[in-house]
Design an enzyme around this catalytic site. Structure first.
Site, PDB file in Angstrom:
ATOM      1  N   CYS A 115     -57.104 -46.911 -33.363  1.00  0.00           N
ATOM      2  CA  CYS A 115     -58.136 -47.946 -33.457  1.00  0.00           C
ATOM      3  C   CYS A 115     -57.572 -49.354 -33.342  1.00  0.00           C
ATOM      4  CB  CYS A 115     -58.899 -47.807 -34.775  1.00  0.00           C
ATOM      5  SG  CYS A 115     -59.703 -46.203 -34.980  1.00  0.00           S
ATOM      6  N   HIS A 252     -62.825 -54.358 -35.884  1.00  0.00           N
ATOM      7  CA  HIS A 252     -62.955 -52.971 -35.467  1.00  0.00           C
ATOM      8  C   HIS A 252     -64.165 -52.373 -36.168  1.00  0.00           C
ATOM      9  CE1 HIS A 252     -62.328 -48.771 -34.930  1.00  0.00           C
ATOM     10  NE2 HIS A 252     -61.835 -48.565 -36.128  1.00  0.00           N
ATOM     11  N   ASN A 282     -67.907 -45.634 -34.482  1.00  0.00           N
ATOM     12  CA  ASN A 282     -66.499 -46.004 -34.344  1.00  0.00           C
ATOM     13  C   ASN A 282     -65.990 -45.534 -32.986  1.00  0.00           C
ATOM     14  OD1 ASN A 282     -63.728 -46.272 -34.480  1.00  0.00           O
ATOM     15  ND2 ASN A 282     -63.522 -45.441 -36.533  1.00  0.00           N
TER      16      ASN A 282
END
Length: 325
Positions: A115, A252, A282
């Site tokens: 990520c 993020h 996500n």
């Protein structure tokens, strides 16, 4: 003092057509829309088609970024793709994107920091552009995270989605002040002792399989808020700016509670937070450029504004970046 900085001149995004709502997931997984929204803020996610590789997502986002920068594939001399879900073990997805774009021979490679991949890739591209080794760089975050899901694990499969975002970086002359357009500062971190908190249980040299994503959610949440906050302060210090000067916080998109927790810890007004987690879930390395693109598309993010980017992912890896658009 005159300096060369790497500046974002175009931002692009691409999301697969297939949208999967929480209610649809609840038909096959022991969960509910209310349960997911309360714990994560996620309401839906996009899912790649069965025959759609991640290079396709990256290619489409790159096309849009180039168009918005007023550039063509012929101008591109550096492509970096941040991804955890490459088309193949090798070659690098970046070289496949290069071929699909029809870009000339240049530099192309992938970055794998899960990520945090987009922030890591941006820092690498900054090193090329600001030092005169590239004139037109594509930095792409692209993921097909649904391919890594264990669809019987409601603690993880509800969290992730697919998509891609891209930025074009070009050199811009500045005066060495915080008013310069371009990247102003980074802080990158990693702690390999926390691997068990977030990982995929497979790989070419271990199991010979792709594996599935595994996560200890409560522990990841705790480390995310603490570690990201430290990196944000470090990046702001490296950029010689203060947190109140930031116009937009582009984090993020892991979980709305993490976004709120970090914003509170570093004293950023939640009105300054660009959040797309409800619609995208996500998307790992794609989440920051997707949110960046959304903020530009809806008119919130404007040229000249100061932006703060941050992420944390498996490894654990994390980091933050300050740039002026």
């Amino acid at each position: 003092m005159s300096v060369i900085r790497s500046a974002v001149t175009g931002v692009g995004a691409y999301l697969p057509d297939n949208i999967v709502t929480n209610d649809q997931l609840a038909e096959t997984v022991d969960t509910s829309d209310a349960w997911i929204v309360e714990r994560t803020g996620i309401r839906q996610r996009h899912k790649v088609a069965d025959d759609q590789p991640v290079s396709d997502l990256a290619f489409r986002a790159a096309q849009q970024a180039l168009e918005r920068a007023g550039k063509t594939a012929a101008d591109v001399d550096l492509i970096i793709v941040a991804t955890t879900t490459p088309d193949m073990t090798f070659p690098a997805t970046a070289t496949i994107v290069q071929r699909k774009l029809g870009a000339p021979v240049g530099i192309a490679f992938d970055v794998q920091a899960v990520c945090s991949g987009f922030v890591y890739a941006l820092s690498v591209a900054d090193g090329f552009v600001a030092r005169g080794h590239a004139k037109c760089a594509l930095v792409i975050g692209a993921e097909a995270m649904t391919r890594l899901m264990d669809w019987t694990d409601r603690g993880t499969c509800v969290l992730f989605g697919d998509g891609a975002g891209a930025v074009v970086l070009e050199p811009r002359e500045g005066q060495g002040t915080t008013a310069d357009q371009g990247v102003l500062g980074f802080a990158l971190r990693a702690d390999g002792t926390k691997q068990e908190l977030l990982y995929v249980d497979g790989g070419p040299s271990t199991t010979g399989t792709v594996g599935k994503l595994r996560m200890l959610g409560n522990q990841v949440f705790k480390h995310a808020v603490i570690n990201i906050s430290e990196a944000i302060h470090a990046a702001a210090k490296a950029a010689d700016v203060t947190i109140p000067e930031v116009d937009w916080f582009i984090p993020h998109q892991a979980n709305q509670r993490i976004l709120a927790g970090v914003a509170h810890r570093v004293d950023i007004d939640e009105d300054k937070v660009i959040s797309t987690v409800a619609l995208h879930a996500n998307t790992s390395a794609a989440s920051i450029p997707l949110a960046f693109a959304q903020g530009i598309a809806d008119g919130r993010i404007k040229p000249g504004q100061l932006l703060l980017l941050e992420a944390m992912g498996g490894g654990l890896t994390w980091g933050a970046c300050v740039l002026r658009l």
